[in-house]
Design an enzyme around this catalytic site. Structure first.
Site, PDB file in Angstrom:
ATOM      1  N   TYR A  50       0.814  -1.228   0.000  1.00  0.00           N
ATOM      2  CA  TYR A  50       0.000   0.000   0.000  1.00  0.00           C
ATOM      3  C   TYR A  50       0.843   1.272   0.000  1.00  0.00           C
ATOM      4  CZ  TYR A  50      -4.454  -2.485   0.579  1.00  0.00           C
ATOM      5  OH  TYR A  50      -5.567  -3.271   0.388  1.00  0.00           O
ATOM      6  N   PHE A  58      -6.174   6.765   5.805  1.00  0.00           N
ATOM      7  CA  PHE A  58      -6.552   5.356   5.967  1.00  0.00           C
ATOM      8  C   PHE A  58      -5.355   4.416   5.895  1.00  0.00           C
ATOM      9  CE2 PHE A  58      -7.054   6.170   1.386  1.00  0.00           C
ATOM     10  CZ  PHE A  58      -6.405   5.095   0.815  1.00  0.00           C
ATOM     11  N   ARG A  86     -10.988  -7.367 -11.132  1.00  0.00           N
ATOM     12  CA  ARG A  86     -11.277  -6.063 -10.531  1.00  0.00           C
ATOM     13  C   ARG A  86     -12.794  -5.782 -10.595  1.00  0.00           C
ATOM     14  NH1 ARG A  86      -8.172  -2.415  -7.373  1.00  0.00           N
ATOM     15  NH2 ARG A  86      -8.999  -0.389  -7.865  1.00  0.00           N
ATOM     16  N   THR A  92     -14.593   0.048  -4.562  1.00  0.00           N
ATOM     17  CA  THR A  92     -13.825   0.024  -3.302  1.00  0.00           C
ATOM     18  C   THR A  92     -14.732   0.187  -2.096  1.00  0.00           C
ATOM     19  OG1 THR A  92     -11.927   0.957  -4.472  1.00  0.00           O
ATOM     20  CG2 THR A  92     -11.913   1.136  -2.071  1.00  0.00           C
ATOM     21  N   ARG A 103     -17.892  -7.504  -3.263  1.00  0.00           N
ATOM     22  CA  ARG A 103     -18.148  -6.473  -2.248  1.00  0.00           C
ATOM     23  C   ARG A 103     -19.627  -6.120  -2.184  1.00  0.00           C
ATOM     24  NH1 ARG A 103     -12.812  -3.058  -4.137  1.00  0.00           N
ATOM     25  NH2 ARG A 103     -11.310  -3.958  -2.674  1.00  0.00           N
ATOM     26  N   ASN A 113     -13.656  -4.288   3.350  1.00  0.00           N
ATOM     27  CA  ASN A 113     -14.207  -4.583   2.022  1.00  0.00           C
ATOM     28  C   ASN A 113     -13.739  -5.927   1.450  1.00  0.00           C
ATOM     29  OD1 ASN A 113     -11.632  -3.851   1.304  1.00  0.00           O
ATOM     30  ND2 ASN A 113     -12.225  -2.090   0.050  1.00  0.00           N
TER      31      ASN A 113
HETATM   32  O1  CDP Z   1      -8.662  -1.739  -2.909  1.00  0.00           O
HETATM   33  P1  CDP Z   1      -8.874  -0.697  -3.977  1.00  0.00           P
HETATM   34  O2  CDP Z   1      -7.774  -0.671  -5.004  1.00  0.00           O
HETATM   35  O3  CDP Z   1     -10.246  -0.812  -4.583  1.00  0.00           O
HETATM   36  O4  CDP Z   1      -8.878   0.718  -3.236  1.00  0.00           O
HETATM   37  P2  CDP Z   1      -7.715   1.753  -2.874  1.00  0.00           P
HETATM   38  O5  CDP Z   1      -8.232   3.105  -3.099  1.00  0.00           O
HETATM   39  O6  CDP Z   1      -6.419   1.371  -3.529  1.00  0.00           O
HETATM   40  O7  CDP Z   1      -7.566   1.567  -1.302  1.00  0.00           O
HETATM   41  C1  CDP Z   1      -6.886   0.459  -0.774  1.00  0.00           C
HETATM   42  C2  CDP Z   1      -7.669  -0.077   0.414  1.00  0.00           C
HETATM   43  O8  CDP Z   1      -7.592   0.857   1.491  1.00  0.00           O
HETATM   44  C3  CDP Z   1      -9.169  -0.279   0.198  1.00  0.00           C
HETATM   45  O9  CDP Z   1      -9.473  -1.506  -0.424  1.00  0.00           O
HETATM   46  C4  CDP Z   1      -9.690  -0.240   1.617  1.00  0.00           C
HETATM   47  O10 CDP Z   1      -9.445  -1.482   2.278  1.00  0.00           O
HETATM   48  C5  CDP Z   1      -8.789   0.816   2.255  1.00  0.00           C
HETATM   49  N1  CDP Z   1      -9.417   2.141   2.255  1.00  0.00           N
HETATM   50  C6  CDP Z   1     -10.082   2.554   3.391  1.00  0.00           C
HETATM   51  O11 CDP Z   1     -10.164   1.817   4.377  1.00  0.00           O
HETATM   52  N2  CDP Z   1     -10.664   3.814   3.428  1.00  0.00           N
HETATM   53  C7  CDP Z   1     -10.593   4.624   2.364  1.00  0.00           C
HETATM   54  N3  CDP Z   1     -11.160   5.839   2.421  1.00  0.00           N
HETATM   55  C8  CDP Z   1      -9.933   4.214   1.206  1.00  0.00           C
HETATM   56  C9  CDP Z   1      -9.356   2.959   1.176  1.00  0.00           C
HETATM   57 MG    MG Z   2      -5.832   0.065  -5.010  1.00  0.00          MG
END
Ligand code: CDP
Ligand code: MG
Length: 138
Positions: A50, A58, A86, A92, A103, A113
């Site tokens: 990450y 977050f 995806r 998300t 999801r 999620n």
């Molecule tokens: O997982 P994805 O690529 O769809 O989303 P991302 O924007 O890359 O964010 C990574 C992960 O961080 C998400 O899947 C959530 O688990 C977490 N996240 C969160 O808890 N709160 C947010 N506002 C954004 C992301």
């Molecule tokens: Mg991501």
């Protein structure tokens, strides 16, 4: 074009006993599981995974979530696998995820999620090297 993507079943998904359901959906789509393990991810692996989110509000919570229990890491291969998986995961934020997506069917909140999948082929290559540094069996 055949691609390989990374899927993570996050600790919430393992805790909810969704390993089988999520894997079933992937295989039913005619995607092949070419790497699979259940383990507790080292904090360093999750932080690297990450890295693009470091500094965001977050970041710490999501790293804490991913290290809170065992995860399943899966390498999934097939035609257009990156985008196909995806799309199967859904948005998300699960409240925006369509019914029929993982999801959209099993999650309610963004902090739980259930899954991760690589966003694009470049991310997939980087993430597979990180989570399967020992290489894939085939
Ligand atoms: O997982 P994805 O690529 O769809 O989303 P991302 O924007 O890359 O964010 C990574 C992960 O961080 C998400 O899947 C959530 O688990 C977490 N996240 C969160 O808890 N709160 C947010 N506002 C954004 C992301
Ligand atoms: Mg991501």
């Amino acid at each position: 074009m055949s691609e390989t993507t990374l899927v993570l079943i996050k600790p919430g998904g393992v805790d909810r006993n969704l390993i089988g359901e999520i894997t079933r959906r992937i295989e039913a789509r005619n995607l092949k599981v070419v790497g699979l393990k259940l383990f507790r991810a080292p904090r360093e692996t999750v932080e690297t995974h990450y890295e693009e989110h470091r500094g965001k509000g977050f970041f710490e919570p999501v790293v804490a979530y991913l290290t809170s229990g065992p995860v399943v890491a899966m390498a999934v291969r097939g035609t257009n696998a990156v985008r196909a998986v995806r799309t199967m995961m859904g948005a998300t934020n699960p409240v925006d995820a369509n019914p029929g997506t993982i999801r959209g069917d099993f999650a309610l909140t963004i902090d739980d999620n259930l899954t991760h999948s690589s966003a694009d082929p470049e991310a997939a290559e980087r993430e597979l090297a990180l989570w399967f540094s020992e290489g894939l069996p085939f």
